[in-house]
Design a protein around this motif. Sequence first.
Motif, mmCIF file in Angstrom:
data_model
loop_
_atom_site.group_PDB
_atom_site.id
_atom_site.type_symbol
_atom_site.label_atom_id
_atom_site.label_comp_id
_atom_site.label_asym_id
_atom_site.label_seq_id
_atom_site.Cartn_x
_atom_site.Cartn_y
_atom_site.Cartn_z
ATOM 1 N N GLY A 2 1.001 -0.797 -0.108
ATOM 2 C CA GLY A 2 -0.648 -0.295 0.296
ATOM 3 C C GLY A 2 0.587 1.579 0.001
ATOM 4 N N LEU A 3 1.969 1.348 -0.011
ATOM 5 C CA LEU A 3 2.630 2.513 0.548
ATOM 6 C C LEU A 3 2.615 3.006 -0.854
ATOM 7 C CD1 LEU A 3 5.174 1.918 2.570
ATOM 8 C CD2 LEU A 3 3.903 3.688 3.285
ATOM 9 N N ASP A 4 3.037 2.251 -2.089
ATOM 10 C CA ASP A 4 3.098 3.046 -3.542
ATOM 11 C C ASP A 4 1.164 3.270 -4.249
ATOM 12 O OD1 ASP A 4 2.369 0.022 -3.036
ATOM 13 O OD2 ASP A 4 3.898 -0.253 -5.302
ATOM 14 N N LYS A 5 0.750 3.159 -3.488
ATOM 15 C CA LYS A 5 -0.561 3.182 -3.529
ATOM 16 C C LYS A 5 -1.625 4.815 -3.658
ATOM 17 C CE LYS A 5 -1.180 -1.492 -4.651
ATOM 18 N NZ LYS A 5 -0.472 -1.667 -6.151
ATOM 19 N N PRO A 6 -2.017 5.048 -4.009
ATOM 20 C CA PRO A 6 -2.578 6.883 -4.185
ATOM 21 C C PRO A 6 -3.329 6.298 -3.197
ATOM 22 C CG PRO A 6 -2.444 6.526 -6.360
ATOM 23 C CD PRO A 6 -2.265 5.299 -5.634
ATOM 24 N N LEU A 7 -4.171 7.641 -2.673
ATOM 25 C CA LEU A 7 -4.355 7.403 -1.379
ATOM 26 C C LEU A 7 -6.219 7.634 -1.317
ATOM 27 C CD1 LEU A 7 -3.041 9.822 1.533
ATOM 28 C CD2 LEU A 7 -2.862 7.197 1.236
ATOM 29 N N LYS A 8 -6.909 6.758 -1.921
ATOM 30 C CA LYS A 8 -8.460 6.838 -2.390
ATOM 31 C C LYS A 8 -8.961 7.438 -1.449
ATOM 32 C CE LYS A 8 -9.225 4.449 -5.941
ATOM 33 N NZ LYS A 8 -9.498 3.404 -6.548
ATOM 34 N N PHE A 9 -9.192 6.439 0.031
ATOM 35 C CA PHE A 9 -10.703 6.461 1.051
ATOM 36 C C PHE A 9 -10.565 7.662 2.006
ATOM 37 C CE2 PHE A 9 -10.487 2.560 -1.548
ATOM 38 C CZ PHE A 9 -11.268 2.515 -1.863
ATOM 39 N N GLU B 128 3.666 12.117 -0.722
ATOM 40 C CA GLU B 128 3.618 13.005 -2.029
ATOM 41 C C GLU B 128 2.322 12.988 -2.543
ATOM 42 O OE1 GLU B 128 5.955 10.991 -5.449
ATOM 43 O OE2 GLU B 128 6.339 10.035 -4.046
ATOM 44 N N VAL B 129 2.812 14.778 -2.958
ATOM 45 C CA VAL B 129 1.371 14.808 -4.186
ATOM 46 C C VAL B 129 2.207 15.413 -5.996
ATOM 47 C CG1 VAL B 129 -0.330 17.353 -4.011
ATOM 48 C CG2 VAL B 129 0.756 15.765 -1.798
ATOM 49 N N LYS B 130 0.830 14.912 -6.577
ATOM 50 C CA LYS B 130 1.110 15.248 -7.999
ATOM 51 C C LYS B 130 0.136 15.672 -8.148
ATOM 52 C CE LYS B 130 2.869 13.879 -12.090
ATOM 53 N NZ LYS B 130 2.909 13.210 -13.490
ATOM 54 N N LEU B 131 0.272 16.765 -9.233
ATOM 55 C CA LEU B 131 -1.191 18.177 -9.120
ATOM 56 C C LEU B 131 -1.037 17.584 -10.789
ATOM 57 C CD1 LEU B 131 -0.882 21.050 -7.222
ATOM 58 C CD2 LEU B 131 -1.926 19.204 -6.805
ATOM 59 N N LEU C 49 4.100 25.370 -8.071
ATOM 60 C CA LEU C 49 4.025 23.599 -7.956
ATOM 61 C C LEU C 49 3.548 22.259 -8.429
ATOM 62 C CD1 LEU C 49 4.019 24.281 -3.923
ATOM 63 C CD2 LEU C 49 6.305 23.881 -4.760
ATOM 64 N N LYS C 50 3.691 21.116 -9.646
ATOM 65 C CA LYS C 50 2.631 20.521 -9.211
ATOM 66 C C LYS C 50 3.183 18.998 -9.186
ATOM 67 C CE LYS C 50 1.771 18.205 -13.626
ATOM 68 N NZ LYS C 50 1.855 18.666 -15.333
ATOM 69 N N GLU C 51 4.652 18.806 -8.248
ATOM 70 C CA GLU C 51 5.233 17.260 -7.398
ATOM 71 C C GLU C 51 5.642 18.108 -6.583
ATOM 72 O OE1 GLU C 51 6.519 13.873 -9.169
ATOM 73 O OE2 GLU C 51 6.159 14.832 -11.556
ATOM 74 N N PHE C 52 5.414 17.850 -5.085
ATOM 75 C CA PHE C 52 5.494 18.515 -3.956
ATOM 76 C C PHE C 52 5.614 17.240 -2.831
ATOM 77 C CE2 PHE C 52 1.803 20.723 -4.556
ATOM 78 C CZ PHE C 52 1.367 19.969 -3.944
ATOM 79 N N VAL C 53 6.059 17.511 -1.985
ATOM 80 C CA VAL C 53 6.419 16.678 -0.177
ATOM 81 C C VAL C 53 5.066 17.608 0.578
ATOM 82 C CG1 VAL C 53 6.785 15.595 1.339
ATOM 83 C CG2 VAL C 53 7.652 14.832 -0.919
ATOM 84 N N ALA C 54 4.223 17.482 1.357
ATOM 85 C CA ALA C 54 3.648 18.020 2.043
ATOM 86 C C ALA C 54 3.421 17.732 3.462
ATOM 87 C CB ALA C 54 2.806 19.042 1.495
ATOM 88 N N ILE C 55 2.857 18.317 4.106
ATOM 89 C CA ILE C 55 1.666 18.134 5.462
ATOM 90 C C ILE C 55 0.558 17.241 5.279
ATOM 91 C CG2 ILE C 55 1.742 17.531 7.499
ATOM 92 C CD1 ILE C 55 4.754 18.578 7.662
ATOM 93 N N LEU C 56 -0.504 16.591 5.643
ATOM 94 C CA LEU C 56 -1.620 16.147 5.402
ATOM 95 C C LEU C 56 -2.282 17.311 6.419
ATOM 96 C CD1 LEU C 56 -3.812 15.529 3.803
ATOM 97 C CD2 LEU C 56 -3.741 13.189 4.434
ATOM 98 N N LYS C 57 -2.616 17.978 6.383
ATOM 99 C CA LYS C 57 -3.382 18.025 7.451
ATOM 100 C C LYS C 57 -4.959 18.262 7.353
ATOM 101 C CE LYS C 57 -1.676 20.830 9.895
ATOM 102 N NZ LYS C 57 -0.379 20.016 11.146
ATOM 103 N N TYR D 159 -2.778 12.763 -7.948
ATOM 104 C CA TYR D 159 -3.073 11.347 -6.479
ATOM 105 C C TYR D 159 -1.828 12.157 -5.617
ATOM 106 C CZ TYR D 159 2.055 10.273 -8.263
ATOM 107 O OH TYR D 159 3.076 10.389 -8.731
ATOM 108 N N ILE D 160 -1.913 11.528 -4.534
ATOM 109 C CA ILE D 160 -1.219 11.631 -3.127
ATOM 110 C C ILE D 160 -0.721 10.511 -2.371
ATOM 111 C CG2 ILE D 160 -1.528 12.288 -0.715
ATOM 112 C CD1 ILE D 160 -3.745 14.559 -2.153
ATOM 113 N N LEU D 161 0.276 10.362 -2.340
ATOM 114 C CA LEU D 161 0.946 8.727 -1.899
ATOM 115 C C LEU D 161 1.172 9.184 -0.372
ATOM 116 C CD1 LEU D 161 2.941 8.580 -4.958
ATOM 117 C CD2 LEU D 161 0.282 6.596 -4.318
#
Length: 85
Positions: A15-22, A35-38, A45-53, A78-80
């Motif tokens: 699951g670590l390489d699977k996008p968050l969906k639920f 890890e976020v890709k827009l 910004l298009k690809e970056f690392v952030a903290i999910l709040k 996606y968000i991984l």
Amino acid sequence: PTNDASFYLDISSYGLDKPLKFDWQFKKYINQKVEVKLYRKIDELKEFVAILKAKTDDQVVLEINEENKTINLSDVAYILPYVEF
């Protein structure tokens, strides 16, 4: 069992390489790095690392460079989970 043949063993966490969906997946990673890709650049910004709040039905709140930013899920490719070694 390998008769001295070379082999390669790949070990990973499911699951670590699977996008968050639920919603339950997003809740699990609140206040953790992701890890976020827009689909398109937002604030350069298009690809970056952030903290999910936070996550709502149609948006995510991400901490980027110590600043919270709300992004529509329709803009997210996606968000991984982010893995640091």
